[in-house]
Scaffold this motif. Structure first.
Motif, PDB file in Angstrom:
ATOM      1  N   THR A 132       4.627  -6.470 -63.302  1.00  0.00           N
ATOM      2  CA  THR A 132       3.445  -5.948 -62.992  1.00  0.00           C
ATOM      3  C   THR A 132       2.315  -6.849 -63.369  1.00  0.00           C
ATOM      4  N   PHE A 133       1.336  -7.310 -62.454  1.00  0.00           N
ATOM      5  CA  PHE A 133       0.527  -8.531 -62.391  1.00  0.00           C
ATOM      6  C   PHE A 133      -1.053  -7.804 -62.216  1.00  0.00           C
ATOM      7  N   PRO A 134      -2.131  -8.455 -62.833  1.00  0.00           N
ATOM      8  CA  PRO A 134      -3.355  -8.060 -62.358  1.00  0.00           C
ATOM      9  C   PRO A 134      -3.479  -8.429 -60.812  1.00  0.00           C
ATOM     10  N   HIS A 135      -4.230  -7.436 -60.244  1.00  0.00           N
ATOM     11  CA  HIS A 135      -4.475  -7.635 -58.642  1.00  0.00           C
ATOM     12  C   HIS A 135      -5.232  -8.993 -58.620  1.00  0.00           C
ATOM     13  N   HIS A 136      -6.024  -9.299 -59.431  1.00  0.00           N
ATOM     14  CA  HIS A 136      -6.743 -10.893 -59.251  1.00  0.00           C
ATOM     15  C   HIS A 136      -5.557 -11.864 -59.125  1.00  0.00           C
ATOM     16  N   LEU A 137      -4.745 -11.818 -60.110  1.00  0.00           N
ATOM     17  CA  LEU A 137      -3.762 -12.718 -60.180  1.00  0.00           C
ATOM     18  C   LEU A 137      -2.868 -12.632 -58.772  1.00  0.00           C
ATOM     19  N   ALA A 138      -2.565 -11.399 -58.468  1.00  0.00           N
ATOM     20  CA  ALA A 138      -1.754 -11.383 -57.324  1.00  0.00           C
ATOM     21  C   ALA A 138      -2.337 -12.105 -56.298  1.00  0.00           C
ATOM     22  N   ARG A 139      -3.612 -11.788 -55.973  1.00  0.00           N
ATOM     23  CA  ARG A 139      -4.480 -12.459 -54.821  1.00  0.00           C
ATOM     24  C   ARG A 139      -4.125 -13.854 -55.023  1.00  0.00           C
ATOM     25  N   VAL A 140      -4.383 -14.608 -55.986  1.00  0.00           N
ATOM     26  CA  VAL A 140      -3.997 -16.143 -55.935  1.00  0.00           C
ATOM     27  C   VAL A 140      -2.710 -16.397 -55.857  1.00  0.00           C
ATOM     28  N   MET A 141      -1.588 -15.713 -56.368  1.00  0.00           N
ATOM     29  CA  MET A 141      -0.451 -15.926 -56.194  1.00  0.00           C
ATOM     30  C   MET A 141       0.084 -15.762 -54.620  1.00  0.00           C
ATOM     31  N   VAL A 142      -0.628 -14.922 -53.968  1.00  0.00           N
ATOM     32  CA  VAL A 142       0.080 -14.553 -52.476  1.00  0.00           C
ATOM     33  C   VAL A 142      -0.627 -15.856 -51.879  1.00  0.00           C
ATOM     34  N   LEU A 143      -1.997 -16.146 -52.099  1.00  0.00           N
ATOM     35  CA  LEU A 143      -2.648 -17.412 -51.439  1.00  0.00           C
ATOM     36  C   LEU A 143      -1.524 -18.697 -51.753  1.00  0.00           C
ATOM     37  N   GLU A 144      -1.285 -18.797 -53.154  1.00  0.00           N
ATOM     38  CA  GLU A 144      -0.565 -20.017 -53.329  1.00  0.00           C
ATOM     39  C   GLU A 144       0.990 -19.900 -52.563  1.00  0.00           C
ATOM     40  N   GLN A 145       1.592 -18.922 -52.433  1.00  0.00           N
ATOM     41  CA  GLN A 145       2.868 -18.759 -51.872  1.00  0.00           C
ATOM     42  C   GLN A 145       2.546 -18.874 -50.286  1.00  0.00           C
ATOM     43  N   LEU A 146       1.668 -18.265 -49.860  1.00  0.00           N
ATOM     44  CA  LEU A 146       1.343 -18.497 -48.307  1.00  0.00           C
ATOM     45  C   LEU A 146       1.134 -20.072 -47.994  1.00  0.00           C
ATOM     46  N   TYR A 147       0.412 -20.789 -48.996  1.00  0.00           N
ATOM     47  CA  TYR A 147       0.148 -22.384 -48.830  1.00  0.00           C
ATOM     48  C   TYR A 147       1.399 -23.120 -48.740  1.00  0.00           C
ATOM     49  N   ARG A 148       2.334 -22.680 -49.855  1.00  0.00           N
ATOM     50  CA  ARG A 148       3.483 -23.112 -50.154  1.00  0.00           C
ATOM     51  C   ARG A 148       4.664 -22.888 -48.895  1.00  0.00           C
ATOM     52  N   ALA A 149       4.661 -21.960 -48.501  1.00  0.00           N
ATOM     53  CA  ALA A 149       5.391 -21.447 -47.270  1.00  0.00           C
ATOM     54  C   ALA A 149       5.217 -22.280 -46.103  1.00  0.00           C
ATOM     55  N   LEU A 150       3.862 -22.303 -45.851  1.00  0.00           N
ATOM     56  CA  LEU A 150       3.346 -23.123 -44.613  1.00  0.00           C
ATOM     57  C   LEU A 150       3.388 -24.471 -44.795  1.00  0.00           C
ATOM     58  N   ASN A 151       3.301 -24.932 -45.957  1.00  0.00           N
ATOM     59  CA  ASN A 151       3.615 -26.254 -46.301  1.00  0.00           C
ATOM     60  C   ASN A 151       5.060 -26.538 -45.897  1.00  0.00           C
TER      61      ASN A 151
END
Length: 160
Positions: A132-151
């Motif tokens: 379980t992660f805080p929702h604030h951290l989840a937002r950052v993680m999702v954006l980072e993973q989206l960036y990573r995947a698109l890269n």
């Protein structure tokens, strides 16, 4: 260019979360048109009953559903979702775009999760981890993973 809408229940609190979101928003601009929508989390008593939680999730669901773009591929972030590696996420997003999908909508629920009816609309239920992660951290993680995947999909060197 891929259009991505990230719908989040709850507001970012601390400045450092906002700075991280800002950084990944800037990086993602090269790969997609990103829109982040923050929805209010329903207030609950300190020890809510299941009925109160269900009622709150239902209200949040209505707000989420009203903002899912027509024709978008929906990905719901939830603990019971499927875990994917960064490469698998890149492959999934690549297949979406090849199939003609130009809109993606990612959903992050509030502290009590997300209503089942919203998760049922998702083409993919994605789990970041069984933890379980805080929702604030989840937002950052999702954006980072989206960036990573698109890269990754673009043949970039960010992913090692």
């Amino acid at each position: 260019m891929l259009s991505v809408r990230l719908i989040c229940v709850g507001k970012l609190g601390e400045k450092f979360w906002a700075e991280a979101v800002k950084e990944y928003t800037k990086r993602l601009a090269a790969y997609c048109k990103l829109e982040i929508i923050e929805l209010p989390e329903q207030r609950l008593p300190q020890t809510p009953s299941q009925g109160e939680i269900d009622q709150a999730l239902d209200k949040e669901a209505a707000l989420i559903e009203a903002r899912i773009p027509q024709g978008a591929a929906v990905i719901a972030l939830c603990v019971e979702g499927r875990p994917l590696s960064s490469e698998q996420l890149a492959d999934y997003l690549g297949k979406l775009t090849v199939s003609g999908t130009s809109r993606l909508c990612l959903l992050i629920g509030g502290s009590c999760g997300m209503a089942e009816r919203v998760k049922q609309r998702a083409a993919l239920r994605l789990s970041m981890s069984p933890m379980t992660f805080p929702h604030h951290l989840a937002r950052v993680m999702v954006l980072e993973q989206l960036y990573r995947a698109l890269n990754i999909a673009a043949g970039g060197k960010y992913h090692k």
